[in-house]
Design a protein around this motif. Structure first.
Motif, PDB file in Angstrom:
ATOM      1  N   PRO A  18       0.982  -1.349  -0.074  1.00  0.00           N
ATOM      2  CA  PRO A  18       0.288  -0.064  -0.030  1.00  0.00           C
ATOM      3  C   PRO A  18       0.447   1.430   0.228  1.00  0.00           C
ATOM      4  N   ILE A  19       0.147   2.332  -0.749  1.00  0.00           N
ATOM      5  CA  ILE A  19       0.758   3.307  -0.053  1.00  0.00           C
ATOM      6  C   ILE A  19       1.543   4.238   1.155  1.00  0.00           C
ATOM      7  N   ASP A  20       0.001   3.675   1.918  1.00  0.00           N
ATOM      8  CA  ASP A  20      -0.155   4.089   2.755  1.00  0.00           C
ATOM      9  C   ASP A  20      -0.570   3.194   3.855  1.00  0.00           C
ATOM     10  N   PRO A  21       0.350   2.076   4.956  1.00  0.00           N
ATOM     11  CA  PRO A  21      -0.824   1.569   5.575  1.00  0.00           C
ATOM     12  C   PRO A  21      -0.747   1.555   6.178  1.00  0.00           C
ATOM     13  N   ARG A  25      -6.380   2.069   0.415  1.00  0.00           N
ATOM     14  CA  ARG A  25      -7.754   3.212  -0.001  1.00  0.00           C
ATOM     15  C   ARG A  25      -8.227   2.138  -1.351  1.00  0.00           C
ATOM     16  N   MET A  26      -9.055   2.011  -1.492  1.00  0.00           N
ATOM     17  CA  MET A  26     -10.157   0.830  -2.526  1.00  0.00           C
ATOM     18  C   MET A  26     -11.066   1.774  -3.309  1.00  0.00           C
ATOM     19  N   TYR A  27     -11.467   1.750  -4.475  1.00  0.00           N
ATOM     20  CA  TYR A  27     -12.505   2.197  -5.094  1.00  0.00           C
ATOM     21  C   TYR A  27     -13.308   0.977  -5.277  1.00  0.00           C
ATOM     22  N   VAL A  28     -14.716   0.919  -5.529  1.00  0.00           N
ATOM     23  CA  VAL A  28     -14.910   0.102  -6.657  1.00  0.00           C
ATOM     24  C   VAL A  28     -16.526   1.037  -6.801  1.00  0.00           C
ATOM     25  N   CYS A  29     -16.926   0.334  -8.340  1.00  0.00           N
ATOM     26  CA  CYS A  29     -17.655   1.160  -8.892  1.00  0.00           C
ATOM     27  C   CYS A  29     -19.014   0.007  -8.496  1.00  0.00           C
ATOM     28  N   GLY A  30     -20.205   0.754  -7.531  1.00  0.00           N
ATOM     29  CA  GLY A  30     -21.249   0.342  -7.556  1.00  0.00           C
ATOM     30  C   GLY A  30     -22.316   0.399  -8.421  1.00  0.00           C
ATOM     31  N   PRO A  31     -23.625   0.658  -8.174  1.00  0.00           N
ATOM     32  CA  PRO A  31     -24.757   0.651  -8.636  1.00  0.00           C
ATOM     33  C   PRO A  31     -25.674   1.541  -9.116  1.00  0.00           C
ATOM     34  N   THR A  32     -26.088   1.949 -10.643  1.00  0.00           N
ATOM     35  CA  THR A  32     -26.182   2.864 -10.842  1.00  0.00           C
ATOM     36  C   THR A  32     -28.259   2.307 -10.983  1.00  0.00           C
ATOM     37  N   VAL A  33     -28.773   3.086  -9.867  1.00  0.00           N
ATOM     38  CA  VAL A  33     -30.117   3.032  -8.762  1.00  0.00           C
ATOM     39  C   VAL A  33     -31.856   3.192  -9.633  1.00  0.00           C
ATOM     40  N   HIS A 264      -3.030   2.528  -8.405  1.00  0.00           N
ATOM     41  CA  HIS A 264      -1.463   1.119  -8.309  1.00  0.00           C
ATOM     42  C   HIS A 264      -2.068   0.181  -9.043  1.00  0.00           C
ATOM     43  N   VAL A 265      -3.078  -0.653  -8.315  1.00  0.00           N
ATOM     44  CA  VAL A 265      -3.836  -2.361  -8.421  1.00  0.00           C
ATOM     45  C   VAL A 265      -4.696  -2.591  -9.073  1.00  0.00           C
ATOM     46  N   TRP A 266      -5.134  -2.942 -10.310  1.00  0.00           N
ATOM     47  CA  TRP A 266      -6.361  -2.722 -11.332  1.00  0.00           C
ATOM     48  C   TRP A 266      -7.670  -4.318 -10.881  1.00  0.00           C
TER      49      TRP A 266
END
Length: 473
Positions: A18-21, A25-33, A264-266
């Motif tokens: 990780p950049i900073d242990p 930080r993680m982002y995931v695409c969520g729903p279109t409601v 950094h990771v996909w």
């Protein structure tokens, strides 16, 4: 413990650093409601919840930030609102659709044992961030204004297509893109567009006088930057999002700031099909999470959320998964066995380390499940193993104190014609011997829909496959 993840960007497994242990930080695409989430949507929800749990275990719950967004401005939302509430002003109809759909999504995934993300931003709450990104792209020569639109100039980014591993020429040759005379290039995509009368609208960026609304791709770039910064550790989603959505997110975020990376990771989970076919409404095999939980539409059974979760984790996240009634029956049978073992048990302080090690190897859930089965065998004789089993299942989101009756939700007493079952079992064996595996699978699923669970094993004397069956409960 070292953690390795397969990075779509580099096309290999890599040690995760990780950049900073202290703030992973993680982002995931969520729903279109705009509608019920389908079972294909459940896969990334469960997969990245499992990763979230693992990261919290490794780095500490207070050191992990997980952002999963809500898309609440989109053409599909507008169309659904107009169809469902034709007598209401469109903006009021949109509010009704998005609020009801978002609540249903949360209710459905909670039943799957999914933790709440750290932050769940809504697109409409981040319009100003989107406009600032668009202004930066225009200022840096990566976007242009044309007929009330702002478009990203794909040719301005030399390595556009790196994530999907395709050159611009290849993408232009194979893409189905909107043909518009105001585009500089056929692959240029919308960052901002005019709103039609009655549609949601905001003051436009880049000196455009008329109000408008954002394109889909800029929404995620803006929300990810707002809550995680311009560069963060992990970005996830389904494999179908690699192009164009994630490719375009990278282009926007990198070019707005002149940075070499966005994340950094996909990570991307594989496709889901139903009973060997692509899921579609035209084929009649389109299944929502809500239908699995609340009706008997699939496999003549109603399914508990933990059963759905275990069934989903039986296949490695990067591989395609075939969603079958038999898969769910097996998962329910397993959880029923666990429930009998765990009801009187206090969980141990930590999950089984071998399970954690398996998950740390690119989320190897099939290996983790195999270890769990071994732990369950030990738990029948050893109270210590039972305590560790409970802690492990709670860590994986597979146990929350459910009883046998709760796991058997909606299951009624099943009676079958044993002669018919025997005939179908024999026909399946004949199909297997003839290497007609499509017919064999069809017969297996027909039996599963009748509530019959099969077990294949080799006869120790002859080496031939022998199939036994029982009523799945």
């Amino acid at each position: 413990m070292s953690l390795t993840l397969y990075n779509t960007l580099s096309r290999r497994k890599e040690p995760f650093t990780p950049i900073d242990p202290s703030n992973v930080r993680m982002y995931v695409c969520g729903p279109t409601v705009y509608d019920y989430a389908h079972i294909g949507n459940a896969r990334p929800v469960i997969v990245f919840d499992m990763l979230f749990r693992l990261l919290r275990h490794v780095y500490g719950a207070e050191h992990v930030t997980y952002v999963r967004n809500i898309t609440d401005v989109d053409d599909k939302i507008n169309a659904r609102a107009a169809a469902d509430f034709p007598d209401l002003p469109l903006n009021e109809a949109i509010r009704r659709v998005t609020s009801a759909t978002e609540k249903q999504f949360h209710d459905d995934i909670a039943a799957l044992g999914v933790l709440l993300p750290t932050v769940e931003p809504r697109a409409t709450e981040h319009i100003e961030e989107m406009k600032r990104l668009i202004e930066a792209l225009v200022a840096r020569g990566h976007a242009y204004v044309a007929e009330g639109h702002v478009l990203f100039d794909v040719a301005s980014m030399p390595d556009y297509g790196r994530l999907s591993n395709r050159s611009l020429d290849e993408m232009e040759a194979g893409a189905r893109v909107e043909v518009a005379p105001y585009k500089k290039g056929p692959m240029d995509f919308v960052l901002w567009k005019p709103s039609k009368p009655g549609e949601p609208a905001w003051p436009s960026p880049a000196g455009i006088v008329e109000p408008g609304r954002p394109g889909w791709h800029i929404e995620c770039s803006a929300m990810a930057e707002r809550h995680l910064g311009p560069v963060f550790d992990i970005h996830g989603g389904g494999i179908d999002l690699v192009f164009p959505h994630h490719e375009n997110e990278i282009a926007q975020s990198r070019c707005a700031h002149g940075l070499p990376v966005m994340a950094h990771v996909w990570l991307h989970n594989g496709f889901l099909q139903v009973e060997g076919e692509k899921m579609s409404k035209s084929l009649g095999n389109f299944i929502t999470i809500h239908e699995l939980l609340a009706t008997k539409k699939f496999g003549a059974n109603q399914w508990h959320g933990r059963v759905i979760r275990l069934a989903m984790l039986g296949t490695h996240y990067r591989q395609p998964i075939d969603w079958t009634a038999e898969r769910l029956l097996q998962a329910r049978s397993t959880l029923l066995d666990f429930a009998d073992l765990l009801a009187p048990v206090t969980p141990a302080a930590a999950p089984n380390p071998d399970v954690v090690a398996a998950l740390s190897d690119d989320l190897n859930t099939p290996s983790a499940r195999s270890i769990v089965h071994g732990l369950a065998k030990s738990a029948k004789r050893n109270p210590g193993a039972a305590a560790e089993l409970r802690a492990t299942l709670e860590f994986m989101g597979l146990y929350g104190g459910e009883t046998r009756d709760e796991l058997n939700v909606g299951v009624e007493a099943i009676t079958v014609d044993s002669g018919k079952v025997d005939a179908l079992v024999a026909a399946r064996l004949a199909a297997r011997k003839a290497k007609d595996f499509k017919e064999s699978d069809r017969l297996r699923d027909e039996l599963a829909a009748m509530g019959v669970s099969l077990k294949d094993a080799k006869d120790p004397k002859t080496g031939e496959i022998v199939t036994t069956w029982e009523i799945a409960r």
